[in-house]
Design a protein around this motif. Structure first.
Motif, PDB file in Angstrom:
ATOM      1  N   SER A 196      -2.952  -9.584  -6.940  1.00 56.33           N
ATOM      2  CA  SER A 196      -3.013  -8.291  -6.261  1.00 56.33           C
ATOM      3  C   SER A 196      -4.457  -7.931  -5.950  1.00 56.33           C
ATOM      4  O   SER A 196      -5.391  -8.445  -6.564  1.00 56.33           O
ATOM      5  CB  SER A 196      -2.376  -7.201  -7.124  1.00 56.33           C
ATOM      6  OG  SER A 196      -3.044  -7.114  -8.376  1.00 56.33           O
ATOM      7  N   ARG A 205       3.839   1.366  -1.343  1.00 60.73           N
ATOM      8  CA  ARG A 205       4.765   1.309  -2.490  1.00 60.73           C
ATOM      9  C   ARG A 205       6.203   1.501  -1.983  1.00 60.73           C
ATOM     10  O   ARG A 205       6.983   2.304  -2.517  1.00 60.73           O
ATOM     11  CB  ARG A 205       4.431   2.384  -3.540  1.00 60.73           C
ATOM     12  CG  ARG A 205       2.998   2.385  -4.043  1.00 60.73           C
ATOM     13  CD  ARG A 205       2.697   1.122  -4.836  1.00 60.73           C
ATOM     14  NE  ARG A 205       1.474   1.253  -5.614  1.00 60.73           N
ATOM     15  CZ  ARG A 205       0.256   0.899  -5.195  1.00 60.73           C
ATOM     16  NH1 ARG A 205       0.125   0.397  -3.962  1.00 60.73           N
ATOM     17  NH2 ARG A 205      -0.790   1.050  -5.962  1.00 60.73           N
ATOM     18  N   GLU A 232      -2.275  -2.063  -8.227  1.00 57.78           N
ATOM     19  CA  GLU A 232      -1.237  -2.732  -7.444  1.00 57.78           C
ATOM     20  C   GLU A 232      -0.480  -3.751  -8.298  1.00 57.78           C
ATOM     21  O   GLU A 232       0.749  -3.835  -8.244  1.00 57.78           O
ATOM     22  CB  GLU A 232      -1.860  -3.452  -6.241  1.00 57.78           C
ATOM     23  CG  GLU A 232      -2.165  -2.557  -5.062  1.00 57.78           C
ATOM     24  CD  GLU A 232      -2.619  -3.347  -3.844  1.00 57.78           C
ATOM     25  OE1 GLU A 232      -2.783  -2.733  -2.779  1.00 57.78           O
ATOM     26  OE2 GLU A 232      -2.808  -4.584  -3.961  1.00 57.78           O
ATOM     27  N   SER A 244       0.830  -1.211   0.000  1.00 62.51           N
ATOM     28  CA  SER A 244       0.000   0.000   0.000  1.00 62.51           C
ATOM     29  C   SER A 244       0.857   1.250   0.000  1.00 62.51           C
ATOM     30  O   SER A 244       0.497   2.276  -0.584  1.00 62.51           O
ATOM     31  CB  SER A 244      -0.933   0.006   1.218  1.00 62.51           C
ATOM     32  OG  SER A 244      -1.837  -1.090   1.179  1.00 62.51           O
TER      33      SER A 244
END
Length: 239
Positions: free
Chosen positions: A199, A173, A204, A171
């Motif tokens: 994902s 990254r 995502e 979430s």
């Protein structure tokens, strides 16, 4: 000289008159003929108002995804009622087709995340609205092919290597997760394995793939993305 009428005669005449009237009242009178009940005809303006109201209600139900449910307030029944009142109404016909397209869209989305039973149920509902629709039949075949493809992938996973990804890092990254994905990409480059990314969202999945691809310039990471949870990267033998 004025002629006098005897009282007795006058009384008889009056009595006779009353008797005659009484007799006439006792004579059976013919009953009025029964008439067939007439169908109630709505004024033309009322028909238009009812039709417009039903179509407006149907459009509103469609916009809120009340397609076939609830039973007493859904788009399908309102459009059908409008067609009963005005056969061939183009707005109602377009509305029914829009219901089918909405079901197809939901069925396609369900199939993409692997919810094949739900996808098939949505396609069944679409078929009840437009039986034999070529669009519905085409997507039925497409979903069946995708389901078979998924079965084949599942069969290959006997010796698979699956790496679960930290959902919180994903979430964010995070750089830490990007490095982990880079290491996986180096392994894939050496082994030629196929990458199956699972994902929670399409965005995502694309981020995960991009981190792996950027880690091995000049090499094409072969893989696919499917929606699901928990997020993970599954390495499969070369196809």
């Amino acid at each position: 000289m004025t002629k006098r009428i005897p009282v007795v005669c006058l009384g008889w005449a009056l009595s006779a008159g009353f008797l005659l009237a009484g007799c006439q009242s006792m004579v059976p009178q013919p009953e009025p003929e029964a008439t067939e009940p007439q169908a109630v005809q709505l004024p033309q303006e009322s028909r238009r108002e009812v039709l417009t109201r039903w179509l407006d209600e149907a459009d509103r139900a469609l916009s809120q995804d009340r397609l076939l449910e609830p039973a007493d307030d859904n788009a399908h029944d309102r459009y059908r009622a409008a067609l009963y009142l005005d056969p061939g109404n183009s707005r109602a016909q377009s509305g029914l087709h829009a219901i089918v397209l909405r079901y197809l869209d939901m069925a396609r989305t369900a199939a993409r995340r692997g919810a094949y039973a739900q996808s098939q149920e949505l396609l069944r509902r679409a078929n009840t609205v437009e039986p034999g629709s070529p669009l519905v039949e085409a997507l039925v075949a497409e979903v069946q092919e995708e389901q078979e493809r998924q079965r084949q992938l599942d069969a290959q996973r006997a010796g698979e290597d699956s790496v679960r990804l930290d959902a919180a890092l994903l979430s964010q990254r995070s750089e830490q997760l990007a490095e982990q994905l880079g290491d996986l990409a180096q392994r894939v480059k050496n082994s030629g394995e196929f990458v199956l990314i699972t994902s929670r969202t399409d965005d995502e999945g694309r981020w995960i793939y991009r981190q792996m691809q950027e880690a091995v310039p000049g090499y094409l990471v072969r893989g696919d993305i499917q929606l699901g949870s928990p997020p993970r990267v599954t390495l499969l033998p070369p196809l």
